[in-house]
Design a protein around this motif. Structure first.
Motif, PDB file in Angstrom:
ATOM      1  N   UNK A 150       0.076  12.492   9.628  1.00 14.06           N
ATOM      2  CA  UNK A 150      -1.184  11.150   9.167  1.00 14.06           C
ATOM      3  C   UNK A 150      -1.077  11.849   7.632  1.00 14.06           C
ATOM      4  N   UNK A 151      -1.513  12.820   6.945  1.00 10.10           N
ATOM      5  CA  UNK A 151      -1.389  13.307   5.288  1.00 10.10           C
ATOM      6  C   UNK A 151       0.285  12.974   4.812  1.00 10.10           C
ATOM      7  N   UNK A 152       1.165  12.351   5.704  1.00 12.87           N
ATOM      8  CA  UNK A 152       2.470  12.357   5.094  1.00 12.87           C
ATOM      9  C   UNK A 152       2.585  10.852   4.833  1.00 12.87           C
ATOM     10  N   UNK A 153       1.939   9.994   6.005  1.00 11.96           N
ATOM     11  CA  UNK A 153       2.070   8.844   6.064  1.00 11.96           C
ATOM     12  C   UNK A 153       1.054   7.729   5.123  1.00 11.96           C
ATOM     13  N   UNK A 154      -0.104   7.953   4.877  1.00 13.26           N
ATOM     14  CA  UNK A 154      -1.171   8.176   3.450  1.00 13.26           C
ATOM     15  C   UNK A 154       0.437   8.491   2.584  1.00 13.26           C
ATOM     16  N   UNK A 155       0.194   9.284   2.207  1.00 13.60           N
ATOM     17  CA  UNK A 155       1.055   9.463   1.194  1.00 13.60           C
ATOM     18  C   UNK A 155       1.928   8.873   0.586  1.00 13.60           C
ATOM     19  N   UNK A 156       2.354   8.495   1.559  1.00 11.95           N
ATOM     20  CA  UNK A 156       4.033   8.263   1.431  1.00 11.95           C
ATOM     21  C   UNK A 156       4.091   6.734   0.769  1.00 11.95           C
ATOM     22  N   UNK A 157       2.832   5.722   2.028  1.00 21.77           N
ATOM     23  CA  UNK A 157       2.329   4.461   1.868  1.00 21.77           C
ATOM     24  C   UNK A 157       1.571   4.422   0.356  1.00 21.77           C
ATOM     25  N   UNK A 158       1.110   5.118  -0.114  1.00 22.28           N
ATOM     26  CA  UNK A 158       0.305   5.120  -1.453  1.00 22.28           C
ATOM     27  C   UNK A 158       1.034   4.851  -2.327  1.00 22.28           C
ATOM     28  N   UNK A 159       2.428   6.017  -2.525  1.00 23.04           N
ATOM     29  CA  UNK A 159       3.264   5.747  -3.579  1.00 23.04           C
ATOM     30  C   UNK A 159       4.342   5.104  -3.407  1.00 23.04           C
ATOM     31  N   UNK A 160       4.499   4.414  -1.884  1.00 19.22           N
ATOM     32  CA  UNK A 160       5.544   2.960  -1.888  1.00 19.22           C
ATOM     33  C   UNK A 160       4.540   1.908  -2.442  1.00 19.22           C
ATOM     34  N   UNK A 161       2.904   1.490  -2.336  1.00 22.62           N
ATOM     35  CA  UNK A 161       2.346   1.086  -2.661  1.00 22.62           C
ATOM     36  C   UNK A 161       3.054   0.783  -4.069  1.00 22.62           C
ATOM     37  N   UNK A 162       2.518   2.083  -4.828  1.00 23.37           N
ATOM     38  CA  UNK A 162       2.504   2.359  -5.814  1.00 23.37           C
ATOM     39  C   UNK A 162       3.736   1.770  -7.257  1.00 23.37           C
ATOM     40  N   UNK A 163       5.075   1.765  -6.192  1.00 19.22           N
ATOM     41  CA  UNK A 163       5.849   1.690  -6.672  1.00 19.22           C
ATOM     42  C   UNK A 163       6.317  -0.368  -6.499  1.00 19.22           C
ATOM     43  N   UNK A 164       5.177  -0.692  -5.544  1.00 21.69           N
ATOM     44  CA  UNK A 164       5.293  -2.362  -5.445  1.00 21.69           C
ATOM     45  C   UNK A 164       4.738  -2.944  -6.257  1.00 21.69           C
ATOM     46  N   UNK A 165       3.484  -2.165  -6.969  1.00 24.94           N
ATOM     47  CA  UNK A 165       2.744  -2.392  -7.898  1.00 24.94           C
ATOM     48  C   UNK A 165       3.299  -2.209  -9.256  1.00 24.94           C
ATOM     49  N   UNK A 166       4.201  -1.357  -9.411  1.00 21.75           N
ATOM     50  CA  UNK A 166       4.952  -1.729 -10.652  1.00 21.75           C
ATOM     51  C   UNK A 166       5.346  -2.415 -11.102  1.00 21.75           C
ATOM     52  N   UNK A 167       6.407  -2.682  -9.878  1.00 21.32           N
ATOM     53  CA  UNK A 167       7.252  -3.531 -10.215  1.00 21.32           C
ATOM     54  C   UNK A 167       7.163  -5.084 -10.449  1.00 21.32           C
ATOM     55  N   UNK A 168       6.189  -5.232  -9.944  1.00 19.78           N
ATOM     56  CA  UNK A 168       4.817  -6.708 -10.497  1.00 19.78           C
ATOM     57  C   UNK A 168       4.487  -6.553 -11.583  1.00 19.78           C
ATOM     58  N   UNK A 169       3.449  -5.615 -11.804  1.00 21.26           N
ATOM     59  CA  UNK A 169       2.686  -5.004 -13.124  1.00 21.26           C
ATOM     60  C   UNK A 169       3.427  -4.192 -13.175  1.00 21.26           C
ATOM     61  N   UNK A 170       4.819  -4.067 -14.238  1.00 19.06           N
ATOM     62  CA  UNK A 170       4.999  -3.118 -15.151  1.00 19.06           C
ATOM     63  C   UNK A 170       4.646  -2.575 -16.466  1.00 19.06           C
ATOM     64  N   UNK A 171       4.007  -1.994 -16.204  1.00 19.54           N
ATOM     65  CA  UNK A 171       3.363  -0.989 -17.459  1.00 19.54           C
ATOM     66  C   UNK A 171       4.943  -0.508 -18.752  1.00 19.54           C
ATOM     67  N   UNK A 172       4.369  -2.110 -19.278  1.00 16.54           N
ATOM     68  CA  UNK A 172       5.091  -2.438 -20.426  1.00 16.54           C
ATOM     69  C   UNK A 172       4.242  -1.612 -22.038  1.00 16.54           C
TER      70      UNK A 172
END
Length: 144
Positions: free
Chosen positions: A84-106
């Motif tokens: 469950x911890x691995x699922x939570x962490x994989x989800x957290x980082x995957x969502x963070x990747x998506x957010x970076x693609x949508x809102x890139x730190x420029x």
């Protein structure tokens, strides 16, 4: 070939160490952010709010990093909740990747133009570490 416990342990140590280092780096971010022209125009209330958000992210990253290390060194005793911890962490980082693609730190931070070129690969790598750990765990469990 290394056993599954060692593989998952090494993944968690690497991921946790990366999270701690990036979390600590967040404590230097306000200095660099306030060097950017637009941020210099903020009043104290606004700049304090931004600093609080940056520090909160840093605290969370350091905390998650230490949790990953805790799991790494106590895999057997924590195996019931590890998946469950691995699922939570994989989800957290995957969502963070998506957010970076949508809102890139420029922003120009740490003397790097368009900071997203550094952030995105790191986020993607962190997500892959946890995804790979999930695959290992589901495929073989914590076998020797």
């Amino acid at each position: 070939m290394m056993n599954n416990i060692v593989n998952i342990k090494n993944i968690l140590i690497l991921a946790g160490t990366m999270e701690i280092l990036v979390g600590l780096l967040h404590f230097a971010m306000p200095y660099f952010v306030y060097q950017i022209e637009g941020f210099q125009m903020l009043n104290n209330i606004e700049s304090n709010f931004i600093s609080l958000l940056i520090y909160a992210v840093g605290i969370l990253l350091v905390s998650f990093g230490f949790l990953s290390l805790l799991f790494a060194f106590h895999l057997k005793s924590m195996q019931n909740i590890l998946f469950y911890y691995l699922i939570i962490k994989a989800s957290l980082w995957t969502v963070r990747v998506v957010l970076e693609l949508v809102y890139p730190v420029e922003l120009n931070m740490f003397y790097i133009e368009k900071f997203t070129v550094i952030v995105l690969p790191g986020l993607f790598f962190e997500a892959l570490l946890f995804i790979f750990a999930i695959i290992l765990f589901k495929h073989k469990g914590l076998t020797q």
